[in-house]
Every structure is written in structure tokens, then in C-alpha cells.
Design a protein around this motif. Sequence first.
Motif, PDB file in Angstrom:
ATOM      1  N   THR A 101       0.826  -1.207   0.000  1.00  0.00           N
ATOM      2  CA  THR A 101       0.000   0.000   0.000  1.00  0.00           C
ATOM      3  C   THR A 101       0.862   1.259   0.000  1.00  0.00           C
ATOM      4  O   THR A 101       0.532   2.244  -0.663  1.00  0.00           O
ATOM      5  N   ILE A 143      -8.720   1.548  -2.807  1.00  0.00           N
ATOM      6  CA  ILE A 143      -7.694   0.757  -2.123  1.00  0.00           C
ATOM      7  C   ILE A 143      -7.724   0.981  -0.611  1.00  0.00           C
ATOM      8  O   ILE A 143      -7.391   0.095   0.177  1.00  0.00           O
ATOM      9  N   GLU A 146     -11.457  -0.635   0.196  1.00  0.00           N
ATOM     10  CA  GLU A 146     -11.744  -1.942  -0.392  1.00  0.00           C
ATOM     11  C   GLU A 146     -13.252  -2.173  -0.520  1.00  0.00           C
ATOM     12  O   GLU A 146     -13.763  -3.273  -0.312  1.00  0.00           O
ATOM     13  N   ALA A 153      -9.689  -0.041   5.223  1.00  0.00           N
ATOM     14  CA  ALA A 153      -8.933  -1.290   5.181  1.00  0.00           C
ATOM     15  C   ALA A 153      -7.546  -1.113   5.772  1.00  0.00           C
ATOM     16  O   ALA A 153      -6.839  -2.094   6.005  1.00  0.00           O
ATOM     17  N   PHE A 271      -5.240  -8.019  -1.110  1.00  0.00           N
ATOM     18  CA  PHE A 271      -6.274  -7.053  -1.459  1.00  0.00           C
ATOM     19  C   PHE A 271      -7.459  -7.812  -2.046  1.00  0.00           C
ATOM     20  O   PHE A 271      -7.275  -8.829  -2.727  1.00  0.00           O
ATOM     21  N   ASN A 272      -8.683  -7.315  -1.790  1.00  0.00           N
ATOM     22  CA  ASN A 272      -9.818  -7.897  -2.508  1.00  0.00           C
ATOM     23  C   ASN A 272      -9.861  -7.304  -3.918  1.00  0.00           C
ATOM     24  O   ASN A 272      -9.042  -6.446  -4.276  1.00  0.00           O
ATOM     25  N   TRP A 273     -10.808  -7.722  -4.720  1.00  0.00           N
ATOM     26  CA  TRP A 273     -10.799  -7.300  -6.127  1.00  0.00           C
ATOM     27  C   TRP A 273     -11.017  -5.800  -6.271  1.00  0.00           C
ATOM     28  O   TRP A 273     -10.510  -5.166  -7.213  1.00  0.00           O
ATOM     29  N   GLY A 275      -9.842  -3.515  -4.119  1.00  0.00           N
ATOM     30  CA  GLY A 275      -8.538  -2.934  -3.840  1.00  0.00           C
ATOM     31  C   GLY A 275      -7.589  -3.074  -5.009  1.00  0.00           C
ATOM     32  O   GLY A 275      -6.789  -2.168  -5.296  1.00  0.00           O
TER      33      GLY A 275
END
Length: 300
Positions: A101, A143, A146, A153, A271-273, A275
Motif C-alpha cells: 500500500t 484501495i 476496499e 482497510a 487485497f480484494n478485487w 482494492g
Amino acid sequence: MQKKTVGLILASSGPFLWGSSGTVAQHLFETTNIDPLWLVSLRMVVSGLLLLGYGALTQAQIGWVFHSRHATIKLVSFSLCGMAAVQLTYFMAISTGNAATAAILQFLSPVIIIIYLALKLWQIPSKIDMISVFSAILGTVLIVTEGRLDSLALPVVAVVWGLLAAVGAAVYTLMPTQLLKTYGAVPIVGWSMLIGGVLVSLATGAWRIWPVLPLMAWLEVGFVVIFGTMFAYLCFLQSLAYIYPTTASVLGAIEPLSATILSALFLSVHFNWIGIIGAILIVGVTFLQFWATQKIVVKS
């Protein structure tokens, strides 16, 4: 073609080492009591000395910048407000959040530059610049949240340090332009690292805080200092002798990419999609700016 290939390899190696060193630094912060201020000051002082040593072997005018009082003042200012600022904010972003990040948020620097130049020149940004700003802002929101707008996040402090790292990177890019043109990249980067590292160490007392670390941790410190700093800068700077700066800047996207992949593989950072889309939108700004630059070159 062979020279271009060498340039591309060098320009890719620098950002890869930067991203790798961020991941290694995160592991140090998670597994030891190492102080980010100490690591930053050590990283800058040692790398500055090594770069200046390299410059002394390859360039005769390593101390030429100090012949001018005005240039010396600019160098010290850049060392503190540019070099030291971007190093400190980036490593604080890693220590309070994670390397992936921190590297991605630092890539907001082109947008900071766009906004700064628009205000300085008092003119409306181009369509590409406005798209870049919108893409970066949307990417940052995605990001950081998320997709969950009721929570973050990341810790707030990590987001703040990441945004400050982007500002620091923008200052680092804009501030030394004339110094680099007049005295060369290796002397300016080397002196600014050394001066900035000494100033950080003296101002924070970091030189008095030497941690007790196991051998593996010292090896990681060595990687951050030597490979993640000196060799990374040397690779990137040497690549400019073979390829255009715009091409090298695009390859800088390898830094957040490598930091993200390595953090996911070794430090369980995911990260999820949403992010991931945010990261793509932020890093994609560099490609938008490169595309706009290429259009200008073709027209001219």
C-alpha cells in the motif's frame, strides 16, 4: 537494440529492488523492534557514502556542487525537504501499514505534480491530466476502503503517511531539476542521501539507538541499505544512458507491483478485487502520462 535492452533491464531492476526492499523492511518492522528513523538514517548515510565513492571513481567533479554557495543551499534544502522527506514518509507508511500500500500510494506523486503545476501556472489541466487526477482519487478511495465505505482497510495513520510519501515523491521529482542538469545525478543523489541521513540522525537522535538484532535481521538491513537503495538508484540512473526518461518512469510501476506480489507471497498481505482495481487505477496514471507525452513528441 542491444543498448536499449540493457537500458530496459537496468530501468526494471531499480524499481524491483525498491519494491523488494520495502517488503523486507516490512518484515523487519513486524519481527524486530527496529526503529524506522534509525533504518532510514542508516540507509541514507551508507548508501550516500557508497554512491559518492562510486562517483569519485567515475567522475572527476564529485564536489563541484560546493563551489557555488547558491547550489550548496539548494542541495541542503533538497536533502532535507526532498530526499529525507520521501524516505521518511515512505518507511513510516510501511511501518504503520504495509509495503504494498505504501508503494501504491506513493505512486500518487504524478497527480500531486499535476495539481501543483496547475495552481502554479494558474491554468486548467489538460483532459489527460484531469482523467489522471480522477483515476488517482477513485483508486485511492477503492484501495483504502476496499469497497467498505463505513470503514478503512488500513489504519488512518498509514493512509496519512502514504499520502505524505506521495507529496514527498513529488517534491523529490520537482526540486532538484536544475541541480541534476548542472552537476549530474550521481553526485546530487549521493550528497543528498548523505546530508539528509546525517540531518535525520542528528535531529531524531536515531544514531544513538542501535538495535540488538539476530544475524538474519542484519542481513535484511544490509539488503535494504545496499541493494534496495544504492544498487537500485545506480541501476535506474544508469538506465537513462540507454533509454528515454519517460520509458524509465513507466517501468517505475514495477516497484508497487513487486512490493504487492512479494508482500502477498511472503507476508500474507492481500487485497480484494476492489482494492486491486484501485491499485490499477493509481498505477495506471503513469501510463496515461506516458501516453500523453508520446503524443506530444509525435506531434512535434
